[in-house]
Motif scaffolding. Structure first.
Motif, short mmCIF file in Angstrom:
data_model
loop_
_atom_site.label_atom_id
_atom_site.label_comp_id
_atom_site.label_asym_id
_atom_site.label_seq_id
_atom_site.Cartn_x
_atom_site.Cartn_y
_atom_site.Cartn_z
N UNK A 151 -3.46 -30.32 57.70
CA UNK A 151 -3.48 -28.89 56.98
C UNK A 151 -2.59 -28.01 57.54
N UNK A 152 -1.37 -28.39 57.62
CA UNK A 152 -0.33 -27.74 58.20
C UNK A 152 0.78 -27.81 57.36
N UNK A 153 1.85 -27.04 57.26
CA UNK A 153 2.86 -27.13 56.30
C UNK A 153 3.86 -28.30 56.81
N UNK A 154 3.96 -28.71 58.07
CA UNK A 154 4.54 -29.79 58.47
C UNK A 154 3.90 -31.13 57.75
N UNK A 155 2.57 -30.97 57.57
CA UNK A 155 1.96 -32.24 57.19
C UNK A 155 2.32 -32.32 55.43
N UNK A 156 2.41 -31.21 54.87
CA UNK A 156 2.32 -31.29 53.32
C UNK A 156 4.03 -31.57 53.23
N UNK A 157 4.73 -31.23 54.07
CA UNK A 157 6.23 -31.28 53.77
C UNK A 157 6.34 -32.81 53.98
N UNK A 158 5.81 -33.63 55.04
CA UNK A 158 5.84 -34.96 55.37
C UNK A 158 5.38 -35.72 54.30
N UNK A 159 4.22 -35.27 53.45
CA UNK A 159 3.70 -36.06 52.35
C UNK A 159 4.90 -36.08 51.20
N UNK A 160 5.37 -34.70 50.94
CA UNK A 160 6.50 -34.84 49.87
C UNK A 160 7.49 -35.55 50.11
N UNK A 207 -0.55 -21.44 52.19
CA UNK A 207 -0.06 -20.93 53.49
C UNK A 207 0.89 -20.17 53.70
N UNK A 208 1.64 -19.55 52.54
CA UNK A 208 2.66 -18.81 52.60
C UNK A 208 3.69 -19.45 53.26
N UNK A 209 3.98 -20.82 52.85
CA UNK A 209 5.02 -21.55 53.50
C UNK A 209 6.00 -21.92 52.21
N UNK A 210 7.20 -22.12 52.51
CA UNK A 210 8.30 -22.61 51.61
C UNK A 210 7.98 -24.01 50.95
N UNK A 211 8.33 -24.32 49.87
CA UNK A 211 8.12 -25.46 49.28
C UNK A 211 8.91 -26.54 49.74
N UNK A 212 10.45 -26.10 50.39
CA UNK A 212 11.26 -26.95 50.65
C UNK A 212 11.30 -26.95 52.19
N UNK A 213 11.28 -28.03 52.94
CA UNK A 213 11.00 -27.96 54.21
C UNK A 213 12.30 -27.61 54.99
N UNK A 214 12.23 -27.02 56.16
CA UNK A 214 13.65 -26.49 56.88
C UNK A 214 14.19 -27.87 57.27
N UNK A 215 15.50 -27.59 57.64
CA UNK A 215 16.25 -28.90 58.38
C UNK A 215 15.70 -29.38 59.68
#
Length: 853
Positions: free
Chosen positions: A362-371, A390-398
């Protein structure tokens, strides 16, 4: 005097000094125990023999409770087998010693109360309790949570799911926190969703869940997949579960393994159930006696899958149902046609494990990894919703750090199976080859040809299928405490007596239906297989009539509709009222003390009567609360009309007629008729007295009046002396009304046209009276025809009830001795007509004679 000494790691001990002559006298030393040691040894041996001689029933008693729910009446798409599956599983659990409560088609409030009552019951049952929860219906998943939908759920967007549906983990956690012996949570709910969502879609099927210690969680389809639509009277999963429980001697994990094999075999691979078990305590639903035939079926292989052949290897990996087992098959048989089916199962399982790991983090990094792995996967929209929360961007940072998963990324050939909300294994797009036909021994014929249950007579009540006895070598465990309704538990090998359910016992009570005839033998009654309603619904059942939230119920037996009889409000035959003249009294039931309940005629108690099709002038009840034609007003309404009804309002410019103190409105809008006749003009029928024949209303003939004379109406028209007082209908009377005349100027002499104006007014009044009388005659004819049709319907219902009662009385008389024929009773002779009666040509029906009665 002894001395104290301390050994390393030991406590201080007092002992006697060693004897110096112990070596010279071995018989007095360690070889010969003292007398007290012999006595203690004999006592211990006796106690051990007594414990060994105790019967098996002296083991700790095991109590079993179960809740079974079948929700199928969804407005967006009904599930044909959900209620039947729940009734079949509940009946099998009853035979296994479970105290079962169950219901069907529950709304949100009833479902929440029912589940809460079940968890409270489990908390009060003690540590030696086994709890079983079976939910059949429509399941949903959102944010790695499984939800069960009530039948009244209005789910239009993803945000409606947590509010309208029930989260399964709440009740699983509640059961896991209780000190129970074992817990079973079975979700027969992985189906195509009946809800049409707007906006972002939901992942299909149910998520991958983890079973806690002492628990088992099972679903009818693997995570990320959905089962096919059922077409028979029962679902494949419920039938397989019932079959394996009836086999006896199976541990929980092995039982659900065989369920998986049976369902995959029956559906030809379209549905692959899933289960996770962590039950360590010894448990079986039913036992197999000593000397019973060996349990035939699939045995897990002990060799590697690559050495036993593709057919046996597929069954083995399906029984294990783990990702390493499927991968081992794909590596051992990459060119086999079944490898394509196995890769589809691997794709769904790999995606479910990846999503569960991301959701648990349940972290932005985890959801970016799934996507990053599944940009168009089933849970891609769940990941984006969580990123927004979570107020995080949909696209992950580099420079983000990807989550480390326990499973490798999916190969390119697996992505095609996980680009939809759910995987449908029988979708022709994938063209998956069918699996081998036979995994297990053939299913018992009694379960293959099991007939659908009759429809339940009461709302929320589960259907009761025909009970199929278990084999003679399958018995209940001796340590199981008998449930409150032990009919099936004590009669595992006896069939259920067919026939209607009697109302001598409440739903789920312990009363047994009577056995008709000696041919049935030890058969138990259908009431024994009936499942009790949960306490929350039982309280609604016990509520007084008309209370808010009361369950509609039928106060009578429910043998099913009889051909030729009108249907009742719940699908059964329309009931008769015992006070109806000429009705046959209900036959006494075979069991003393179980009276047949009274049945009400249509229209009793203020209920509307059936409308006559094609008859004009039969409107519904008016808006003012008065009953229309062919309807009997309720008692409260009649009393109010007689005692406390407010008088009608007089319009300005109208004059009430003589004898009408109520001031009924005048003019054509008032229907011309006032008083009791006005009520008849609007279709209100006075209460009938069934002790006398109903006579049609006789309308009065208009009287001829000389020109210039004004009609006068007596204050009250009395009934004719020839009619009974209760059947005398008040004659319609005309409400004279003087037409409004323009004011004449003061001092003007009478003109010549005054007489002509008065004559025209009188002529208009006479025309109105004739029209009103014609209308009253037409309505009288309509009432007579409606009454005749009601009498015909009542006669048909009486005939149907006579046939039903005669058939019910004929069954107990089959085993009883035939009664001796009674001597014919002489028929009474009709009295001869008086000598002074009318001669030929002057009697009933002849010209000049009196009318026929």
């Amino acid at each position: 005097m002894g001395r104290a000494f301390v050994l390393p790691g030991k406590r201080a001990t007092t002992c006697d000094p060693p004897r110096k002559d112990a070596a010279r006298h071995p018989r007095e030393g360690n070889a010969m125990p003292p007398l007290r040691h012999l006595v203690l040894a004999i006592a211990l041996a006796t106690l051990a023999s007594l414990v060994a001689a105790l019967p098996a029933g002296a083991a700790p008693a095991e109590r079993r409770i179960a809740l079974v729910i079948g929700n199928g009446a969804y407005p967006g798409g009904a599930l044909a087998t959900a209620a039947n599956d729940a009734g079949l599983v509940a009946q099998t659990l009853q035979a296994a010693g479970f105290d079962v409560v169950g219901a069907r088609d529950l709304d949100e409030e009833s479902l929440r109360r029912t589940l809460r009552d079940f968890t409270d019951k489990a908390a009060a049952s003690g540590p030696d309790t086994v709890a079983f929860l079976y939910l059949s219906g429509s399941g949903l998943q959102l944010a790695n949570e499984a939800y069960f939908a009530p039948v009244d759920a209005r789910i239009e967007t993803a945000s409606d799911v947590p509010v309208r549906a029930l989260r399964i983990s709440d009740y699983v956690s509640r059961l896991a926190a209780l000190p129970l012996r074992a817990r079973f949570v079975v979700l027969d709910a992985a189906r195509a969703s009946p809800f049409h969502l707007k906006g972002d879609p939901l992942a299909g099927g149910l998520p991958l869940m983890e079973a806690g210690p002492g628990s088992l969680i099972a679903t009818n389809a693997a995570p990320g997949t959905v089962g096919p639509a059922e077409t028979g009277p029962y679902g494949a999963y419920a039938l397989a579960l019932v079959e394996m429980i009836r086999e006896g001697g199976l541990a929980p994990a092995a039982l659900f393994e065989r369920v998986r094999l049976r369902v995959a075999e029956t559906t030809r691979g379209a549905e692959v159930p899933w289960s996770a078990s962590r039950i360590e305590a010894p448990f079986v639903f039913l036992e197999r006696e000593a000397g019973a035939p060996s349990l035939a079926g699939f045995e897990p292989p002990r060799k590697p899958l690559g050495e036993i052949g593709a057919r046996e290897a597929y069954a083995a990996c399906l029984a294990r149902d783990t990702l390493p087992a499927y991968e081992e098959f794909a590596a051992a048989y990459p060119r086999d046609p079944l490898a394509k089916r196995v890769r589809a199962i691997i794709a769904a399982r790999r995606e479910a494990l990846t999503w569960r790991t991301s959701a648990m983090a349940d972290t932005p990094e985890a959801y970016w990894s799934y996507l990053g792995r599944y940009p168009r996967g089933p849970h891609a929209w769940d990941a984006r919703r969580r990123l927004s929360a979570l107020a995080a961007a949909l696209a992950p940072p580099p420079d983000y750090r990807a989550l480390a998963y326990d499973v490798p990324p999916p190969p390119p050939d697996e992505i095609v199976y996980v680009e939809r909300p759910a995987l449908v294994l029988d979708d022709p797009v994938y063209a998956l080859p069918p699996p081998p036909v036979v995994f297990l021994p053939p299913r018992p014929v009694v379960l293959v040809d099991l007939a659908p249950p009759p429809p339940p007579p009461v709302a929320y009540l589960l259907p009761v299928p025909a009970y199929v006895p278990v084999p003679a070598y399958v018995v209940a465990p001796p340590a199981v405490v008998a449930p409150p309704n032990p009919g099936l538990f004590h009669n595992l090998h006896a069939p259920v007596a067919a026939g209607p359910e009697f109302h001598g016992a409440p739903p789920g009570g312990t009363g047994l239906a009577p056995v008709a005839g000696a041919a049935v033998g030890a058969a138990i009654g259908a009431a024994a297989a009936r499942v009790a309603l949960p306490p929350a619904l039982a309280r609604k059942m016990d509520a007084p009539p008309g209370a808010p939230g009361q369950i509609p119920r039928r106060d009578g037996p429910s043998p099913g509709p009889i051909p030729g009889t009108p249907a009742g409000p719940l699908g059964g035959p329309a009931a008769l009222r015992p006070s109806l003249p000429g009705q046959i009294a209900p036959a006494a039931g075979p069991r003393p003390g179980a009276p047949n309940p009274a049945q009400a005629l249509p229209g009793a108690g203020g209920t509307p009567l059936p409308a006559v099709a094609g008859r004009p002038g039969l409107p519904n009840a008016p808006a003012d609360g008065r009953a229309g034609l062919n309807q009997i007003p309720p008692a409260a309404g009649r009393a109010g009309a007689q005692a406390g009804a407010p008088p009608p309002v007089n319009h300005p410019g109208t004059t009430p007629p003589p004898g009408n103190a109520a001031g009924a409105p005048q003019g054509p809008a008032a229907g011309v008729l006032q008083g009791p006749a006005a009520g008849l003009a609007q279709g209100v029928r006075p209460p009938l007295t069934p002790l006398r024949p109903v006579q049609p209303l006789r309308s009065a003939q208009p009287q001829r009046m000389p020109p210039g004379a004004r009609p006068t109406v007596p204050p009250q028209a009395g009934p004719p002396p020839s009619m009974p007082p209760r059947l005398a209908q008040p004659q319609p009377r005309m409400a004279p009304q003087r037409m409004a005349q323009p004011p004449r100027p003061a001092g003007r002499a009478p003109q010549a046209d005054d007489a002509l104006r008065r004559m025209r007014m009188d002529q208009a009044i006479r025309q109105q009276a004739q029209q009103a009388q014609a209308q009253a005659q037409a309505q009288a004819r309509q009432r007579g025809e409606a009454q005749q049709m009601m009498q015909r319907q009542q006669q048909q219902m009486q005939d149907a009830m006579r046939r039903q009662q005669a058939q019910a009385m004929r069954q107990p008389q089959m085993a009883a001795p035939r009664p001796q024929p009674m001597a014919p009773r002489p028929m009474p002779q009709m009295p001869r007509p008086a000598p002074h009666g009318p001669g030929p040509g002057h009697g009933c029906g002849h010209p000049g004679g009196p009318p026929c009665r």
